[in-house]
Design a protein around this motif. Structure first.
Motif, PDB file in Angstrom:
ATOM      1  N   THR A  53       0.811  -1.229   0.000  1.00  0.00           N
ATOM      2  CA  THR A  53       0.000   0.000   0.000  1.00  0.00           C
ATOM      3  C   THR A  53       0.840   1.271   0.000  1.00  0.00           C
ATOM      4  O   THR A  53       0.327   2.343  -0.344  1.00  0.00           O
ATOM      5  N   ASP A  54       2.117   1.151   0.394  1.00  0.00           N
ATOM      6  CA  ASP A  54       2.969   2.333   0.477  1.00  0.00           C
ATOM      7  C   ASP A  54       4.363   1.997  -0.034  1.00  0.00           C
ATOM      8  O   ASP A  54       4.911   0.938   0.291  1.00  0.00           O
TER       9      ASP A  54
ATOM     10  N   VAL B 292      -7.387   6.983 -16.006  1.00  0.00           N
ATOM     11  CA  VAL B 292      -6.107   6.553 -15.432  1.00  0.00           C
ATOM     12  C   VAL B 292      -6.334   5.682 -14.208  1.00  0.00           C
ATOM     13  O   VAL B 292      -5.753   4.595 -14.066  1.00  0.00           O
ATOM     14  N   VAL B 293      -7.193   6.134 -13.309  1.00  0.00           N
ATOM     15  CA  VAL B 293      -7.442   5.387 -12.071  1.00  0.00           C
ATOM     16  C   VAL B 293      -8.047   4.022 -12.374  1.00  0.00           C
ATOM     17  O   VAL B 293      -7.634   3.000 -11.804  1.00  0.00           O
ATOM     18  N   GLN B 294      -9.023   3.967 -13.261  1.00  0.00           N
ATOM     19  CA  GLN B 294      -9.658   2.691 -13.594  1.00  0.00           C
ATOM     20  C   GLN B 294      -8.668   1.723 -14.235  1.00  0.00           C
ATOM     21  O   GLN B 294      -8.707   0.518 -13.964  1.00  0.00           O
ATOM     22  N   THR B 295      -7.768   2.234 -15.060  1.00  0.00           N
ATOM     23  CA  THR B 295      -6.763   1.373 -15.685  1.00  0.00           C
ATOM     24  C   THR B 295      -5.823   0.799 -14.646  1.00  0.00           C
ATOM     25  O   THR B 295      -5.476  -0.402 -14.687  1.00  0.00           O
ATOM     26  N   ILE B 296      -5.394   1.616 -13.705  1.00  0.00           N
ATOM     27  CA  ILE B 296      -4.512   1.120 -12.639  1.00  0.00           C
ATOM     28  C   ILE B 296      -5.249   0.100 -11.780  1.00  0.00           C
ATOM     29  O   ILE B 296      -4.703  -0.955 -11.430  1.00  0.00           O
ATOM     30  N   GLN B 297      -6.489   0.392 -11.432  1.00  0.00           N
ATOM     31  CA  GLN B 297      -7.264  -0.534 -10.606  1.00  0.00           C
ATOM     32  C   GLN B 297      -7.444  -1.889 -11.263  1.00  0.00           C
ATOM     33  O   GLN B 297      -7.490  -2.927 -10.589  1.00  0.00           O
TER      34      GLN B 297
ATOM     35  N   SER C  34      -8.327   3.506  -2.809  1.00  0.00           N
ATOM     36  CA  SER C  34      -7.518   2.579  -2.013  1.00  0.00           C
ATOM     37  C   SER C  34      -6.262   2.095  -2.729  1.00  0.00           C
ATOM     38  O   SER C  34      -5.572   1.207  -2.224  1.00  0.00           O
ATOM     39  N   LEU C  35      -5.962   2.661  -3.886  1.00  0.00           N
ATOM     40  CA  LEU C  35      -4.716   2.281  -4.556  1.00  0.00           C
ATOM     41  C   LEU C  35      -3.504   2.627  -3.687  1.00  0.00           C
ATOM     42  O   LEU C  35      -3.569   3.523  -2.837  1.00  0.00           O
ATOM     43  N   GLY C  36      -2.405   1.929  -3.909  1.00  0.00           N
ATOM     44  CA  GLY C  36      -1.173   2.266  -3.206  1.00  0.00           C
ATOM     45  C   GLY C  36      -0.675   3.634  -3.622  1.00  0.00           C
ATOM     46  O   GLY C  36      -0.924   4.084  -4.747  1.00  0.00           O
TER      47      GLY C  36
END
Length: 370
Positions: free
Chosen positions: A145-146, A232-237, A253-255
Motif C-alpha cells: 500500500t505504500d 487513469v485510475v480505472q486502468t490502474i485498478q 484505495s490504490l497504493g
C-alpha cells in the motif's frame, strides 16, 4: 453558509430541500445541507437567475460538484453545468465562447491570453487559483500500500529507464516490500493540466533523468494512455503491476508513493500541498487580476509535497451584465471559506491561503459588466 458581498451580489438565504441541476458527470457525490425549515429568515432571498456553463479539468470534478451544489442551494433560480473533460478542452471551450468559464490545471498561455482578448468583449482572460491538490503517484501491487521513491526513481519509471518492480533502485528504498514483475506505466492520453504539472515536477526535481519538454500532452513513448483522471485510475485498478499519476482525491484505495523531499519521504496530503504553495512565488509577469502560482517543486520545507497542481477558474474580467453577476457569484462562492471547506470535504484539497483568498476575491470583485 455565508457568501461574501461582491459587486451587485447580495447575501442569500439557504432554502429547503432543492433538486440540484448538476451535470451528468458524477453529480450524485456532491451534497449540501439546506437550512432548517420553519421560521422566517432575516436575510433577503437571492435575486440571481440564469445559467452558467463551465467545463474542463477532471481533477476539479469533485470540487466543482461541491461548489455547484452549494451555490445552487443558495441561489435556487441559477443553474450551473460543469462538464468534466480535460483542462485543454475547458480552455478551448472558454476561448471559443461555448463555455462561460473553464476549470484548468494550467493557466492560460501567452497565445491563449491573446485569444481571450477577443472572446472577452474587449476585456481579458484571467486565472483564479481556487483548487490546490496533491497529485498522487498511485500503483497496484498486491499486498503493498505504500512505497518510498526519490524523484530520480519516479522519473526513471515514467521515462522507461526502470522497468521492473524489483529493480535495486526501488528495493533499496523499500526493505521488506514484496516486489516483482514488470512495471506498466499509465499516463494521460488527453490534453491534461495534471500531466503538465506532473511533468513539471519531474523536470525540476530530476532534471538529468526527465529531459522531455514539459507540455499538456504526454511526451514519453512508454506505457499506455488513458483518458481523464477516471480513465487513469480505472486502468490502474484493473491491472496489477501498474503505476500512474492522478489527482489524489480520485485514487481511492490504490497504493501511494511517498516522494523524497530533502531528507524526508512525504505522501500526498492536503497539508503537504499547502506547504508547497506557501513556499511558492507568484508569476509577476501576469496582468493585474491574473493570479498564477509558480510552484516551487524543489522546496525542502518540512512536510511539503511538491507534486501538486494549483488549478484555476479561467474567466473573463468583463461579461454582459447578467452573466457578470452570475460569474462573480459563483467564483466568489468557490473561493470563499465555505466553498473551500466544501471542496476539502469532497476532494481532500487544501484550502487556498488567506492572503491568496483575499487577492482572488479582489480579482473577482473587479469583474465588470460590458
Amino acid at each position: 453558509m455565508k457568501l461574501p458581498l461582491l459587486g451587485r451580489i447580495g447575501a442569500v438565504a439557504l432554502v429547503g430541500t432543492l433538486a440540484l441541476a448538476l451535470s451528468a458527470c458524477g453529480s450524485d457525490n456532491a451534497t449540501d445541507t439546506p437550512a432548517a425549515s420553519g421560521g422566517a429568515s432575516e436575510a433577503p432571498a437571492s435575486t440571481l437567475s440564469g445559467t452558467l456553463n463551465g467545463g474542463g479539468s477532471s481533477a476539479q470534478e469533485k470540487a466543482q460538484q461541491a461548489w455547484v451544489a452549494g451555490f445552487q442551494t443558495a441561489n435556487p433560480s441559477v443553474t450551473v453545468n460543469y462538464t468534466t473533460s480535460d483542462s485543454g478542452a475547458g480552455r478551448k471551450g472558454f476561448l471559443d465562447g461555448s463555455l462561460d468559464y473553464a476549470g484548468s490545471d494550467s493557466a492560460l498561455s501567452t497565445d491563449e491570453l491573446t485569444q481571450a482578448a477577443s472572446r472577452c468583449t474587449g476585456g481579458a482572460g484571467i486565472d483564479l487559483p481556487v483548487y490546490i491538490s496533491p497529485i498522487a503517484v498511485a500503483f497496484n501491487i498486491d499486498g503493498v500500500t505504500d512505497l518510498k521513491m526519490t524523484p530520480d526513481v519516479v522519473a526513471k519509471i515514467f521515462s522507461g529507464a526502470i522497468t521492473t518492480w524489483n529493480d535495486p533502485a526501488i528495493t533499496a528504498l523499500n526493505s521488506g516490500a514484496k516486489l516483482s514483475g514488470p512495471i506498466t506505466v499509465v499516463h494521460r492520453s488527453d490534453d491534461s493540466g495534471t500531466s503538465k504539472n506532473f511533468q513539471d515536477y519531474l523536470a525540476k526535481t530530476a532534471p538529468t533523468v526527465w529531459t522531455f519538454p514539459v507540455s499538456n500532452t504526454w511526451p514519453a513513448q512508454v506505457g499506455q494512455g488513458a483518458n481523464g483522471t477516471s480513465g487513469v485510475v480505472q486502468t490502474i485498478q484493473a491491472a496489477p503491476g501498474t503505476i500512474g499519476y492522478a489527482d489524489a482525491s480520485a485514487v481511492g484505495s490504490l497504493g501511494k508513493v511517498a516522494l523524497g523531499v530533502g531528507t524526508e519521504f512525504n505522501g500526498p496530503t492536503a497539508d503537504g500541498a499547502a506547504a508547497t504553495v506557501a513556499a511558492s512565488p507568484r508569476d509577476t509577469t501576469r496582468a493585474t487580476g491574473d493570479i498564477v502560482i509558480n510552484i516551487d517543486r524543489t522546496t525542502t520545507a518540512a512536510g511539503a509535497y511538491p507534486a501538486i497542481l494549483v488549478s484555476y477558474l479561467v474567466v473573463c474580467n468583463t461579461y454582459p451584465t447578467a452573466k457578470a453577476d452570475l460569474i462573480k457569484g459563483y467564483a466568489t462562492f468557490a473561493a470563499s471559506s465555505d466553498g473551500q471547506s466544501k471542496a476539502a470535504t469532497a476532494a481532500g484539497s487544501a484550502p487556498i491561503p488567506d492572503t491568496l483568498a483575499t487577492d482572488v476575491a479582489a480579482s473577482i470583485n473587479a469583474i465588470a459588466a460590458s
